[in-house]
Design an enzyme around this catalytic site. Structure first.
Site, PDB file in Angstrom:
ATOM      1  N   GLY A  11       0.713  -1.228   0.026  1.00 12.39           N
ATOM      2  CA  GLY A  11       0.106   0.097  -0.060  1.00 12.39           C
ATOM      3  C   GLY A  11       0.873   1.148   0.018  1.00 12.39           C
ATOM      4  O   GLY A  11       1.688   1.386   0.725  1.00 12.39           O
ATOM      5  N   ARG A  72       1.535  -4.792  -4.897  1.00 13.61           N
ATOM      6  CA  ARG A  72       1.555  -6.033  -3.820  1.00 13.61           C
ATOM      7  C   ARG A  72       2.020  -7.315  -4.673  1.00 13.61           C
ATOM      8  O   ARG A  72       1.714  -7.432  -5.831  1.00 13.61           O
ATOM      9  CB  ARG A  72       0.395  -6.265  -3.334  1.00 13.61           C
ATOM     10  CG  ARG A  72      -0.393  -5.240  -2.241  1.00 13.61           C
ATOM     11  CD  ARG A  72      -1.364  -5.586  -1.306  1.00 13.61           C
ATOM     12  NE  ARG A  72      -2.009  -4.494  -1.000  1.00 13.61           N
ATOM     13  CZ  ARG A  72      -1.744  -3.994   0.312  1.00 13.61           C
ATOM     14  NH1 ARG A  72      -0.659  -4.239   0.752  1.00 13.61           N
ATOM     15  NH2 ARG A  72      -2.424  -2.672   0.657  1.00 13.61           N
ATOM     16  N   ASP A 103       4.425  -3.667   6.661  1.00 17.17           N
ATOM     17  CA  ASP A 103       4.721  -4.932   7.471  1.00 17.17           C
ATOM     18  C   ASP A 103       5.020  -6.008   6.529  1.00 17.17           C
ATOM     19  O   ASP A 103       6.162  -6.983   6.565  1.00 17.17           O
ATOM     20  CB  ASP A 103       3.882  -5.473   8.568  1.00 17.17           C
ATOM     21  CG  ASP A 103       2.317  -5.594   7.974  1.00 17.17           C
ATOM     22  OD1 ASP A 103       1.993  -5.001   7.087  1.00 17.17           O
ATOM     23  OD2 ASP A 103       1.616  -6.220   8.489  1.00 17.17           O
ATOM     24  N   THR A 126       3.610   3.632   5.644  1.00 13.69           N
ATOM     25  CA  THR A 126       2.360   2.908   5.572  1.00 13.69           C
ATOM     26  C   THR A 126       1.459   3.778   6.429  1.00 13.69           C
ATOM     27  O   THR A 126       1.899   4.304   7.334  1.00 13.69           O
ATOM     28  CB  THR A 126       2.260   1.439   5.992  1.00 13.69           C
ATOM     29  OG1 THR A 126       1.044   1.292   6.570  1.00 13.69           O
ATOM     30  CG2 THR A 126       3.010   1.494   7.491  1.00 13.69           C
ATOM     31  N   ASP A 128      -0.865   3.011   8.100  1.00 23.56           N
ATOM     32  CA  ASP A 128      -1.319   2.095   9.312  1.00 23.56           C
ATOM     33  C   ASP A 128      -0.353   2.405  10.501  1.00 23.56           C
ATOM     34  O   ASP A 128      -0.837   1.953  11.441  1.00 23.56           O
ATOM     35  CB  ASP A 128      -1.406   0.461   8.828  1.00 23.56           C
ATOM     36  CG  ASP A 128      -2.407   0.345   8.037  1.00 23.56           C
ATOM     37  OD1 ASP A 128      -3.277   0.904   7.776  1.00 23.56           O
ATOM     38  OD2 ASP A 128      -2.092  -0.786   7.474  1.00 23.56           O
ATOM     39  N   ASP A 130       2.106   0.692  11.569  1.00 24.98           N
ATOM     40  CA  ASP A 130       2.226  -0.362  12.548  1.00 24.98           C
ATOM     41  C   ASP A 130       3.613  -1.167  12.442  1.00 24.98           C
ATOM     42  O   ASP A 130       3.589  -2.305  12.498  1.00 24.98           O
ATOM     43  CB  ASP A 130       1.087  -1.275  12.169  1.00 24.98           C
ATOM     44  CG  ASP A 130       0.753  -1.848  10.791  1.00 24.98           C
ATOM     45  OD1 ASP A 130       1.731  -1.259   9.779  1.00 24.98           O
ATOM     46  OD2 ASP A 130       0.108  -2.590  10.452  1.00 24.98           O
ATOM     47  N   ARG A 172      -7.216  -2.260   8.157  1.00 21.73           N
ATOM     48  CA  ARG A 172      -7.882  -3.579   8.461  1.00 21.73           C
ATOM     49  C   ARG A 172      -7.372  -4.345   9.776  1.00 21.73           C
ATOM     50  O   ARG A 172      -8.011  -4.932  10.402  1.00 21.73           O
ATOM     51  CB  ARG A 172      -7.409  -4.676   7.273  1.00 21.73           C
ATOM     52  CG  ARG A 172      -8.560  -4.949   6.514  1.00 21.73           C
ATOM     53  CD  ARG A 172      -8.281  -5.816   5.439  1.00 21.73           C
ATOM     54  NE  ARG A 172      -7.000  -5.725   4.771  1.00 21.73           N
ATOM     55  CZ  ARG A 172      -7.098  -5.229   3.422  1.00 21.73           C
ATOM     56  NH1 ARG A 172      -8.035  -5.086   2.636  1.00 21.73           N
ATOM     57  NH2 ARG A 172      -5.627  -5.344   2.724  1.00 21.73           N
TER      58      ARG A 172
HETATM   59  O1  F6P Z   1      -1.771  -1.213   4.503  1.00 23.49           O
HETATM   60  C1  F6P Z   1      -2.131  -0.122   4.467  1.00 23.49           C
HETATM   61  C2  F6P Z   1      -3.893  -0.093   3.882  1.00 23.49           C
HETATM   62  O2  F6P Z   1      -4.247   1.281   3.314  1.00 23.49           O
HETATM   63  C3  F6P Z   1      -4.543  -0.635   5.115  1.00 23.49           C
HETATM   64  O3  F6P Z   1      -4.945   0.627   5.907  1.00 23.49           O
HETATM   65  C4  F6P Z   1      -5.807  -1.250   4.495  1.00 23.49           C
HETATM   66  O4  F6P Z   1      -6.474  -2.140   5.055  1.00 23.49           O
HETATM   67  C5  F6P Z   1      -5.248  -1.844   3.249  1.00 23.49           C
HETATM   68  O5  F6P Z   1      -3.919  -1.138   2.945  1.00 23.49           O
HETATM   69  C6  F6P Z   1      -5.812  -1.939   1.731  1.00 23.49           C
HETATM   70  O6  F6P Z   1      -5.465  -2.279   0.768  1.00 23.49           O
HETATM   71  P1  F6P Z   1      -5.967  -2.708  -0.732  1.00 23.49           P
HETATM   72  O7  F6P Z   1      -5.448  -1.047  -1.241  1.00 23.49           O
HETATM   73  O8  F6P Z   1      -4.682  -3.476  -1.185  1.00 23.49           O
HETATM   74  O9  F6P Z   1      -7.223  -2.900  -0.897  1.00 23.49           O
END
Ligand code: F6P
Length: 321
Positions: A11, A72, A103, A126, A128, A130, A172
Site C-alpha cells: 500500500g 503487492r 509490515d 504505511t 497504518d 504499525d 484492517r
Molecule cells: O496497509 C495500508 C492499507 O491502506 C490498510 O489500511 C488497508 O487495510 C489496506 O492497505 C488496503 O489495501 P488495498 O488497497 O490493497 O485494498
C-alpha cells in the site's frame, strides 16, 4: 558500496516520493549509482531496474503516491520468489537495497537479508503506522489529517441535520489511524480491530449523548473492526438509536494526496539515514524515528512483527465526552 537500489512495495503512502528523492540524492552525494525498481518486489522479480539521477527526482517531493509504482506481490511470500529477487539484485550488481513499505515489505526485506545475505534497509511507509522500529511511518501524518478534514466536514452537516455518522477509516488490522483521527476530530466513539465491541454498550453511549442534547455524533470505525464494515455496524445499531444513522467510508482517499510537511521531512530524514547506513556497511535494519531521533534497529533486534496501536488513547475518551 557502489550501486544501490530503491523500491516501494505494498500500500502506497503519501511521502514515499520524498523518500525516493532523498535516497537518490543522498546516493548521488556519496558517488553511488542509484537505481529505482519499478512496482516493488513484483518489478524486482522481472528485473525492472531504472537508473535514477538527481534530476530524475526533481519536483516530486510534493506529490502523493509513488512514481516508481508499489504493487503487492504474492510471489515474494514464497522462498522461490525471494530467491529470484535476490538473484535479480546480484545479477544487476546491486550492493544495497532500500525498501519502503509496511509490515509485508518488512517481511520481504527480512527474508532477503536473512535467507540471501542481501544488505537491506527498510524504511517504514504505511498509513497504518504499525511497523516496529519506529514511532512514525511515512504517510501516517498525512492520512490522519486527511481523515480529520473529512470528519470535520461530516460534523458540519451532522450538526445541522441532527445525525449520527459512522465514519469508516482504513486499518484492517491496526486501529492507529482510527485512534489518532478520532481523537483529533472530537469523535464520540472509536472502534478498533484490536478490541472487542459491545453493540449495546455503544448504543447506550450514543443515546446518553443524545439525551444530553448532542445534535450530532461521530463514531470512527476502523475498517477491520466490524464484519461488513461500518455499513453493517450501522444497520445493527440503527434500531437502538434515536437519531438518524448515516455511513461514510473514507477508503483510499486516505492513501493519496499531498504529503504533509511532517511526512516530507520524516521521509527525507529516513531516506538519507538509510543510504548512510548502507554506505557504513550496515546490512539488515529498520530505519525509524524513535523519541525524535533517527535510529536504525537490526531486524534481529525487533521485538515484535507489528507495532501495536496506541490503545491507551482510548482512555482519554470519557474525559472528552
Ligand atoms: O496497509 C495500508 C492499507 O491502506 C490498510 O489500511 C488497508 O487495510 C489496506 O492497505 C488496503 O489495501 P488495498 O488497497 O490493497 O485494498
Amino acid at each position: 558500496m557502489k550501486r544501490i537500489a530503491i523500491l516501494a512495495s505494498g500500500g502506497d503512502a503519501p511521502g514515499m516520493n520524498a523518500c525516493v528523492r532523498a535516497v537518490v540524492r543522498a546516493g548521488s552525494h556519496r558517488g553511488l549509482d542509484t537505481f529505482g525498481v519499478k512496482d516493488g518486489y513484483e518489478g524486482l522479480l522481472h528485473n525492472q531496474f531504472v537508473s535514477l539521477h538527481r534530476h530524475d527526482v526533481s519536483n516530486i517531493i510534493q506529490h502523493g503516491g509513488v512514481f516508481l509504482g508499489s504493487l503487492r506481490c504474492d510471489d515474494f511470500f514464497s522462498p522461490e520468489g525471494r530467491a529470484q529477487g535476490a538473484a535479480a539484485l546480484r545479477s544487476f550488481n546491486i550492493d544495497g537495497l532500500v525498501a519502503i513499505g509496511g509490515d509485508g515489505t518488512l517481511c520481504g526485506a527480512r527474508a532477503l537479508h536473512e535467507e540471501h545475505g542481501i544488505a537491506v534497509m527498510l524504511v517504514p511507509g504505511t498509513i497504518d503506522n504499525d511497523v516496529p522500529g519506529t514511532d512514525w511511518s511515512i504517510g501516517f501524518d498525512t492520512a490522519v489529517n486527511t481523515a480529520v478534514e473529512a470528519i470535520d466536514k461530516l460534523r458540519d452537516t451532522a450538526e445541522a441535520m441532527e445525525k449520527v455518522f459512522f465514519v469508516e477509516v482504513m486499518g484492517r488490522e491496526s486501529g492507529a489511524l482510527a485512534l489518532h483521527a478520532g481523537l483529533s476530530s472530537g469523535a464520540d466513539a472509536i472502534l478498533v480491530p484490536e478490541l472487542p465491541m459491545d453493540i449495546d454498550e455503544l448504543a447506550e453511549v450514543l443515546n446518553r449523548a443524545i439525551l444530553r442534547r448532542s445534535r450530532s455524533l461521530i463514531v470512527v470505525v476502523a475498517e477491520g473492526r466490524a464484519a461488513g464494515g461500518a455499513f453493517a455496524l450501522a444497520d445493527r445499531i440503527r434500531p437502538q438509536i434515536k437519531l438518524e444513522c448515516r455511513v461514510t467510508v473514507l477508503g483510499h482517499i486516505q492513501r493519496g494526496g499531498v504529503p504533509s510537511a511532517r511526512d516530507r521531512l520524516l521521509a527525507s530524514r529516513l531516506g538519507i539515514c538509510a543510504v548512510k547506513a548502507l554506505a557504513e556497511g550496515k546490512t539488515g535494519h529498520v530505519v525509524g524515528e524513535i523519541d525524535g531521533d533517527i535510529q536504525v534497529t537490526a531486524f534481529a533486534d525487533l521485538t515484535e512483527e507489528k507495532k501495536s496501536a496506541p490503545l491507551a488513547l482510548l482512555d482519554l475518551l470519557p474525559d472528552l465526552f
